[in-house]
Enzyme design. Structure first.
Site, PDB file in Angstrom:
ATOM      1  N   GLU A 145      23.168 -21.689 -20.943  1.00  0.00           N
ATOM      2  CA  GLU A 145      24.247 -22.120 -20.023  1.00  0.00           C
ATOM      3  C   GLU A 145      24.107 -23.586 -19.632  1.00  0.00           C
ATOM      4  O   GLU A 145      24.127 -23.933 -18.441  1.00  0.00           O
ATOM      5  CB  GLU A 145      24.278 -21.220 -18.773  1.00  0.00           C
ATOM      6  CG  GLU A 145      24.628 -19.793 -19.105  1.00  0.00           C
ATOM      7  CD  GLU A 145      24.943 -18.913 -17.897  1.00  0.00           C
ATOM      8  OE1 GLU A 145      24.689 -19.329 -16.749  1.00  0.00           O
ATOM      9  OE2 GLU A 145      25.453 -17.796 -18.105  1.00  0.00           O
TER      10      GLU A 145
ATOM     11  N   GLU B  25      25.306 -12.654 -22.957  1.00  0.00           N
ATOM     12  CA  GLU B  25      25.240 -12.147 -21.573  1.00  0.00           C
ATOM     13  C   GLU B  25      26.611 -11.594 -21.239  1.00  0.00           C
ATOM     14  O   GLU B  25      27.606 -12.329 -21.279  1.00  0.00           O
ATOM     15  CB  GLU B  25      24.883 -13.252 -20.570  1.00  0.00           C
ATOM     16  CG  GLU B  25      23.418 -13.610 -20.570  1.00  0.00           C
ATOM     17  CD  GLU B  25      23.041 -14.590 -19.460  1.00  0.00           C
ATOM     18  OE1 GLU B  25      23.609 -14.492 -18.344  1.00  0.00           O
ATOM     19  OE2 GLU B  25      22.187 -15.450 -19.716  1.00  0.00           O
TER      20      GLU B  25
HETATM   21  O1  AHR Z   1      21.785 -12.701 -15.891  1.00  0.00           O
HETATM   22  C1  AHR Z   1      21.673 -13.464 -14.715  1.00  0.00           C
HETATM   23  C2  AHR Z   1      21.969 -14.946 -14.923  1.00  0.00           C
HETATM   24  O2  AHR Z   1      23.330 -15.109 -15.192  1.00  0.00           O
HETATM   25  C3  AHR Z   1      21.297 -15.622 -16.091  1.00  0.00           C
HETATM   26  O3  AHR Z   1      20.037 -16.095 -15.789  1.00  0.00           O
HETATM   27  C4  AHR Z   1      22.213 -16.775 -16.360  1.00  0.00           C
HETATM   28  O4  AHR Z   1      22.158 -17.203 -17.698  1.00  0.00           O
HETATM   29  C5  AHR Z   1      23.564 -16.273 -15.926  1.00  0.00           C
HETATM   30  O5  AHR Z   1      24.247 -17.193 -15.139  1.00  0.00           O
END
Ligand code: AHR
Length: 504
Positions: A173, A292
């Site tokens: 990210e 994610e």
């Molecule tokens: O999964 C929780 C967090 O969400 C992770 O660390 C991040 O990559 C995202 O913003």
């Protein structure tokens, strides 16, 4: 009464249902590692501190790939801190989650855990506070057979054979202003390209994932992907996508349509990647690593962070998921499968305790959250070729996504066994009769019909005291007649319907 229709034909194939779509994520965050997969002294822990109850549930969940060690955590992480004798490992500040990291668990422990769980490891390198050299060092430690300082260090630490990690994320990210070492698209694109080129010199067999946007609402979304790919296209194999859907505002109609947003997100990332490919005359199509995704009551995160100072492994974002959340998760999986031609890897965030399908208590039991079930059933039955299904469906209106279909579906055909599995979501608050036309397939009989039903008790959840309140319900198995059958999808439900050759 409103009805819906679905025609299934093996001629309309999307692509293979890649096992890597059933990935998960272990971050050094909250109690995902400490108290989740690892808890020395726990009654179920083995001699290495790995919780066997969590290992068993991980296998039952059907997870294929597990991303590690973050997440935001990786952007300040020094991987060397987590290898070698545990007594020598430093305690560090983890800025991402305002936590003390003891480093008792690190790369070698993760690889041992992954082998026990039967999952493929997917590593992320730190491109926040670190850069190309540290990424190369980590790759050499993990994948080089021996005869160099770092590969021999791994062997000294007990891992004679290289780990052979195939999937590598180039940071996490990096478009997010919250990220330690946050960069502009040009800054990140440059360093990602340099890291990628050098990493493939060490091990050309690896697949690399460039960071896409943290979500579709980011102000830089799409231009971020375009710029990053201008720098990296020829060096990487995937562009990542992340998304979370927050049900906190109680708008059930909208949260149930979250998959519509994920669908649009995927289409837009694909269009952006294909635009760069066309512009730069690349023939190879890039895939998405959706590494994610989940439902997350995200608005509660700040309260968790505000409440404390620097502590070890605090309970962080341990959301209890409802039956509706399980329906949404099942629908997000339908969406990932429907894009199996362009989404090659996906990882639900996260595996244990932190917005997770598996919950534990320190020193206590582990249990399945509601969202465990659609994941486990999809991973079990989505085998073979994903088929395009263009359902005819009634529609309804949502505040967030406008007019959307009530029904969402995907089908997977296993050519070897002849079995056909249909995954279906009914977003409506009344039952939905669904006519299924299977005449394109050899004569079929019904094998099973299971449903996660949220309509009668939308806020039901599984807790330590009541771990099986939300579980799949067996419904009457349909019997196709002349290649057709009608099933009744319960109000607000996610269902899996299985058919097999009638004469088998
Ligand atoms: O999964 C929780 C967090 O969400 C992770 O660390 C991040 O990559 C995202 O913003």
């Amino acid at each position: 009464m409103r009805t819906a229709q679905l025609t299934i034909d093996p001629a309309f194939s999307i692509g293979p249902a890649d096992r890597r779509l059933f990935g998960s994520f272990v971050e050094h965050m909250g109690r995902c590692v400490y108290g989740g997969i690892y808890e020395p002294g726990h009654p179920s822990a083995d001699s290495r501190g790995l919780r066997r109850d969590v290992l068993d549930l991980t296998r039952e969940l059907g997870v294929s790939v597990v991303r590690y060690p973050g997440g935001n955590f990786v952007s300040g992480y020094r991987w060397e801190d987590g290898v070698g004798p545990v007594g020598n490992r430093p305690r560090r500040l983890d800025l991402a989650w305002k936590t003390i990291e003891t480093n008792a668990f690190g790369l070698d422990e993760f690889m041992t855990w992954a082998a026990e769980a039967g999952v493929e490891p997917m590593m992320a390198v730190n491109l926040g506070t670190r850069g190309v050299q540290e990424a190369l060092d980590l790759l050499e430690y993990a994948n080089h057979p021996g005869g160099t300082e770092l590969s021999d260090l791994r062997r000294k630490h007990g891992a004679e054979d290289p780990y052979g990690v195939r999937l590598w994320c180039l940071g996490n990210e990096m478009d997010g202003p919250w990220q330690v070492g946050h960069k502009t698209a040009d800054e990140y694109g440059r360093v990602a390209a340099e890291a990628a080129r050098a990493m493939k010199m060490i091990d050309p067999s690896i697949s690399l994932i460039a960071c896409g946007s943290s979500n579709r609402r980011m102000p830089t979304f799409a231009s971020w992907e375009a710029t990053v790919l201008e720098h990296t296209y020829e060096h990487v194999d995937y562009i990542s996508a992340h998304t979370y859907y927050d049900p906190s505002d109680g708008d059930q109609a909208s949260i149930l349509a979250s998959a519509v947003d994920m669908d649009n997100f995927i289409t837009e990332v694909v269009a952006t990647a294909d635009h760069v490919a066309a512009k730069r005359r690349h023939k190879r199509k890039l895939k998405i690593s959706f590494d994610e995704w989940n439902v997350w009551y995200e608005s509660r995160l700040q309260a968790d962070l505000d409440r404390r100072g620097w502590v070890e492994a605090p309970a962080l974002i341990e959301d209890d998921f409802t039956a509706v959340d399980a329906v949404v998760v099942g629908d997000l999986l339908i969406t990932l499968l429907r894009h199996a031609d362009r989404v090659g890897v996906a990882a639900q965030a996260q595996l244990a305790n932190v917005i997770a399908p598996i919950r534990t208590r320190n020193g206590g039991p582990a249990w399945r959250q509601s969202i465990f079930h659609p994941f486990a059933l999809t991973a079990r039955y989505a085998r073979g070729t994903v088929l395009r299904t263009d359902p005819v469906s009634p529609r309804y209106d949502t505040k967030k996504y406008g007019d959307v279909p009530v029904l969402d579906t995907v089908a997977v055909h296993d050519e070897e066994t002849g079995e056909l599995t249909v995954f279906a979501v009914n977003r409506d608050s009344t039952d939905l009769p669904l006519e299924i036309d299977l005449r394109g397939l050899p004569a079929m009989s019904g094998l099973s019909f299971q449903s996660i039903v949220a309509g009668s008790d939308p806020s039901a959840m599984n807790t330590e005291a009541e771990p099986d309140r939300v579980t799949p319900r067996d419904l009457p198995t349909p019997t196709p007649d002349g290649g057709r059958c009608t099933v009744r999808l319960p109000a607000v439900s996610w269902s899996v319907l299985r058919f097999g050759p009638a004469n088998a």
